[in-house]
Enzyme design. Sequence first.
Site, short mmCIF file in Angstrom:
data_model
loop_
_atom_site.label_atom_id
_atom_site.label_comp_id
_atom_site.label_asym_id
_atom_site.label_seq_id
_atom_site.Cartn_x
_atom_site.Cartn_y
_atom_site.Cartn_z
N ASN A 9 0.82 -1.11 -0.07
CA ASN A 9 0.04 0.08 0.08
C ASN A 9 0.85 1.16 0.04
O ASN A 9 1.58 1.68 0.99
CB ASN A 9 -0.70 -0.11 1.28
CG ASN A 9 -1.77 1.25 1.56
OD1 ASN A 9 -1.88 2.03 0.51
ND2 ASN A 9 -2.31 1.35 2.64
N TRP A 10 0.97 1.81 -1.21
CA TRP A 10 2.09 3.20 -1.10
C TRP A 10 1.15 4.21 -0.82
O TRP A 10 2.16 5.32 -0.55
CB TRP A 10 2.42 3.00 -2.84
CG TRP A 10 3.21 2.32 -3.27
CD1 TRP A 10 3.83 1.24 -2.47
CD2 TRP A 10 4.06 2.34 -4.66
NE1 TRP A 10 4.66 0.54 -3.54
CE2 TRP A 10 4.68 1.08 -4.64
CE3 TRP A 10 3.87 3.21 -5.68
CZ2 TRP A 10 5.49 1.01 -5.90
CZ3 TRP A 10 4.62 2.99 -6.95
CH2 TRP A 10 5.44 1.79 -6.96
N LYS A 11 -0.07 4.08 -0.24
CA LYS A 11 -0.63 5.70 -0.06
C LYS A 11 -0.27 6.62 -0.80
O LYS A 11 -0.34 6.41 -1.89
CB LYS A 11 -0.03 5.77 1.47
CG LYS A 11 -0.22 4.28 2.53
CD LYS A 11 0.02 4.84 4.02
CE LYS A 11 -0.20 3.54 4.68
NZ LYS A 11 -0.14 3.66 6.16
N HIS A 98 -9.62 1.51 4.89
CA HIS A 98 -8.13 1.83 5.41
C HIS A 98 -8.60 2.59 6.60
O HIS A 98 -9.42 3.56 6.32
CB HIS A 98 -7.16 2.24 4.46
CG HIS A 98 -5.92 2.14 5.28
ND1 HIS A 98 -5.59 3.04 6.14
CD2 HIS A 98 -4.84 1.41 4.95
CE1 HIS A 98 -4.47 2.84 6.62
NE2 HIS A 98 -3.84 1.83 5.88
N GLU A 147 -5.93 -4.62 10.61
CA GLU A 147 -4.70 -3.50 10.84
C GLU A 147 -5.16 -2.57 12.06
O GLU A 147 -5.73 -1.55 11.98
CB GLU A 147 -4.67 -2.48 9.70
CG GLU A 147 -4.34 -3.32 8.43
CD GLU A 147 -3.58 -2.12 7.29
OE1 GLU A 147 -2.47 -2.54 6.94
OE2 GLU A 147 -3.91 -1.14 7.17
N GLY A 153 2.22 2.56 10.85
CA GLY A 153 3.37 3.58 10.53
C GLY A 153 4.25 3.84 11.86
O GLY A 153 4.81 4.91 11.94
N SER A 184 3.16 -1.93 10.54
CA SER A 184 4.66 -2.04 10.84
C SER A 184 5.28 -3.27 10.51
O SER A 184 6.14 -3.80 10.99
CB SER A 184 4.97 -1.62 12.19
OG SER A 184 4.40 -0.30 12.45
N GLY A 205 2.81 -1.04 4.36
CA GLY A 205 2.87 0.12 3.91
C GLY A 205 4.06 0.82 3.72
O GLY A 205 4.71 0.54 2.63
N GLY A 206 4.90 1.45 4.91
CA GLY A 206 6.15 2.31 4.49
C GLY A 206 7.34 1.29 3.98
O GLY A 206 8.08 1.66 3.27
P1 PGA Z 1 2.78 0.32 7.58
O1 PGA Z 1 1.27 0.78 7.20
O2 PGA Z 1 3.20 -0.92 7.00
O3 PGA Z 1 3.43 1.84 7.20
O4 PGA Z 1 2.51 0.31 9.31
C1 PGA Z 1 0.39 -0.47 7.07
C2 PGA Z 1 -0.92 0.16 6.26
O5 PGA Z 1 -1.30 1.12 6.62
O6 PGA Z 1 -1.39 -0.54 5.31
#
Ligand code: PGA
Length: 221
Positions: A9-11, A98, A147, A153, A184, A205-206
């Site tokens: 998920n690149w946001k 999300h 999640e 994050g 995370s 995500g990150g």
């Molecule tokens: P993260 O985000 O891996 O940066 O914690 C996960 C997400 O929001 O899908």
Amino acid sequence: MKKLFIVANWKSYKTEAETLTWLEEFMKEYQAVVKENTEVVVCPPFTALSVMKESVLNSRLTLHIGAQDISPFGEGAYTGEVNAKQLQEFCSYVIIGHSERRNYFNESDEMLEKKVQMAETSGITPIYCVQGKDTSVPNGVKIVAYEPVFAIGTGQPDTPENANEVAKQIKDSKNVPYVLYGGSVKPENITSFIAMEHIDGVLIGGASLHADAFAEMIKNA
Ligand code: PGA
């Protein structure tokens, strides 16, 4: 061997040019590390869907593309919305519900249910995010991502044992075949989540923004 979903998920990150750089780097490692039972899905921003589709087709990568959102409406006078028919040209998956969309854009359960319906009628598979075992899940959803907000994050993931317990409860109470964990996830901890009986993959995500880290996670899974 169980089926695994590894979803990026690149946001709201990456331009078209940055997407191409990521793909170039990722392609060098990807085919060597991906396994047959693993479905890898990358969800870039809308503006990078086109370039990603073209690159995946040209390189014949077995990589699936997802969107991060979908309109609850069909075609029509809905300024700013991207609908299912438009997304269908690029995507086979879409992230819905999300916690960032629920928090910053006030998306309600009712609206999320409409989004799921729109995706499903167009043959796009929803990856439906829940924040805990009590979050409602619309009928027909086959992939849920657990999640917990505290883990997103923050570098503070849930424990694999607790995530496994929540995944089991979601499967038992909501009749969902696949539950992913997100929050995370990193190259160092991905195996501890994937090893859990009721966890069928991860939403990242990150760490997915770095092509080498994402390829490493696919390898470690
Ligand atoms: P993260 O985000 O891996 O940066 O914690 C996960 C997400 O929001 O899908």
